[in-house]
Design a protein around this motif. Structure first.
Motif, PDB file in Angstrom:
ATOM      1  N   ARG A   1       0.964  -1.220  -0.100  1.00 10.64           N
ATOM      2  CA  ARG A   1      -0.005  -0.136   0.055  1.00 10.64           C
ATOM      3  C   ARG A   1       0.744   1.104   0.146  1.00 10.64           C
ATOM      4  O   ARG A   1       2.075   1.261   0.279  1.00 10.64           O
ATOM      5  CB  ARG A   1      -0.903  -0.042   1.147  1.00 10.64           C
ATOM      6  CG  ARG A   1      -1.721  -1.382   1.370  1.00 10.64           C
ATOM      7  CD  ARG A   1      -2.659  -1.252   2.721  1.00 10.64           C
ATOM      8  NE  ARG A   1      -3.381  -2.361   2.447  1.00 10.64           N
ATOM      9  CZ  ARG A   1      -4.137  -2.806   3.768  1.00 10.64           C
ATOM     10  NH1 ARG A   1      -4.354  -2.207   4.687  1.00 10.64           N
ATOM     11  NH2 ARG A   1      -5.028  -3.942   3.453  1.00 10.64           N
ATOM     12  N   LYS A   2       0.359   2.346  -0.377  1.00 11.46           N
ATOM     13  CA  LYS A   2       0.984   3.624  -0.345  1.00 11.46           C
ATOM     14  C   LYS A   2       2.076   3.659   0.904  1.00 11.46           C
ATOM     15  O   LYS A   2       1.367   3.954   1.997  1.00 11.46           O
ATOM     16  CB  LYS A   2       0.013   5.160  -0.733  1.00 11.46           C
ATOM     17  CG  LYS A   2      -0.400   4.884  -2.004  1.00 11.46           C
ATOM     18  CD  LYS A   2      -1.259   5.834  -2.253  1.00 11.46           C
ATOM     19  CE  LYS A   2      -1.947   5.893  -3.766  1.00 11.46           C
ATOM     20  NZ  LYS A   2      -2.926   7.205  -3.895  1.00 11.46           N
TER      21      LYS A   2
ATOM     22  N   GLU B   1       3.650  -6.630   1.578  1.00  8.65           N
ATOM     23  CA  GLU B   1       2.774  -7.779   2.563  1.00  8.65           C
ATOM     24  C   GLU B   1       2.842  -8.983   1.551  1.00  8.65           C
ATOM     25  O   GLU B   1       3.187  -9.232   0.559  1.00  8.65           O
ATOM     26  CB  GLU B   1       1.493  -7.196   2.184  1.00  8.65           C
ATOM     27  CG  GLU B   1       1.103  -5.939   3.112  1.00  8.65           C
ATOM     28  CD  GLU B   1      -0.191  -5.251   3.062  1.00  8.65           C
ATOM     29  OE1 GLU B   1      -1.199  -6.001   2.527  1.00  8.65           O
ATOM     30  OE2 GLU B   1      -0.516  -4.340   3.771  1.00  8.65           O
TER      31      GLU B   1
END
Length: 281
Positions: free
Chosen positions: A29-30, A35
């Motif tokens: 994510r940003k 992940e």
């Protein structure tokens, strides 16, 4: 050590979701870290309530379809999966049920990697003369077994401060003069509407001194001899159990019973699979 490593495949367990699980990298994510998530790929459509040894071989996903839907796996893992599923595809055409197919495929993959461990399904172990002698003793001494089994579970709950009566597993039940034994029983090929195929094995003394056997509430037969400690009696009771098997009835051990039999009669050293340390406690 001069020993032989024997792998026991527990094919009397109830069929669960037959999936392959893989860790894959997910886009971060940003501003966040990379992940890792788990992706599941279905291999076969299970039949709820049925033991692996009874599962039909037809209920299977196409390995090519499984591989085609692994676009989110790293390329080396895709190659490894293709290699594994090649073994599965061959085994599926030769095996009598999906559990056997997966066991054969794994065994051949292990042989490719240089491992040569013999395999024994629990279904075959439970049809052996030695296991029938073990079962005969359990049937004849059902009251002692009932007290020892439930007493051990009570001690476990006391030592580990476990308040749930369902943990680590439920007690054996009593229904009047009937006593539950720690075994599963079912008739080969039988299907029960809205019920699970595997049923609990019960024993009940009769007025004549025989012991009647039940699959839950269905009477399946009886043994005519009770004290297996007398010479020749255990073999006679085991022969009566064998007749039940020829009539289609399968009696298979539950977790603690399997652990006990393997430690007593099969191996000098026994190493559990995943989660098995709980049974040793």
């Amino acid at each position: 050590m001069g020993g032989t490593a024997l792998n026991l495949t527990v094919d009397n367990d109830e069929v669960g979701g037959q999936v392959m699980r893989f860790p894959v990298r997910a886009a971060p994510r940003k501003g966040g870290p990379e992940e890792v998530r788990v992706v599941e790929k279905p291999l076969a459509k299970p039949s709820p309530g049925v033991a692996f040894e009874e599962e039909r071989i037809a209920n299977r996903a196409n390995p090519d379809w499984v591989c085609a839907n692994t676009w989110d796996l790293p390329r080396p893992l895709r190659r490894a999966l293709r290699h594994t599923l090649d073994y599965v595809g061959v085994a599926w055409s030769e095996a009598s049920n999906p559990g056997e197919a997966m066991g054969v495929a794994r065994h051949r993959l292990e042989e490719y990697l240089g491992l040569r461990n013999p395999e024994l399904p629990v279904s075959q172990l439970a049809d052996s003369e030695a296991f029938r002698l073990f079962l005969a003793a359990m049937i004849a001494r059902h009251e002692e077994l009932f007290a020892a089994y439930n007493g051990s579970l009570a001690e476990y709950r006391r030592v580990y401060h476990e308040r749930s009566a369902a943990q680590p597993m439920p007690d054996l039940a009593r229904d009047g003069s009937r006593v539950e034994l720690p075994f599963w029983v079912w008739r080969a090929g039988a299907k029960r509407k809205r019920q699970r195929q595997r049923q609990r094995l019960w024993v009940e003394p009769t007025a004549t001194g025989a012991l009647a056997l039940y699959a839950d509430h269905d009477k399946i037969g009886k043994t005519t001899l009770r004290d297996t400690r007398r010479r020749g009696v255990a073999a006679a009771v085991a022969a009566q159990v064998a007749r039940l098997r020829r009539a289609g009835w399968k009696i298979r051990p539950k977790a603690l019973t399997l652990t006990l039999f393997v430690r007593l009669a099969v191996g000098d050293v026994f190493i559990h699979g995943l989660g098995g340390a709980l049974y040793d406690k």
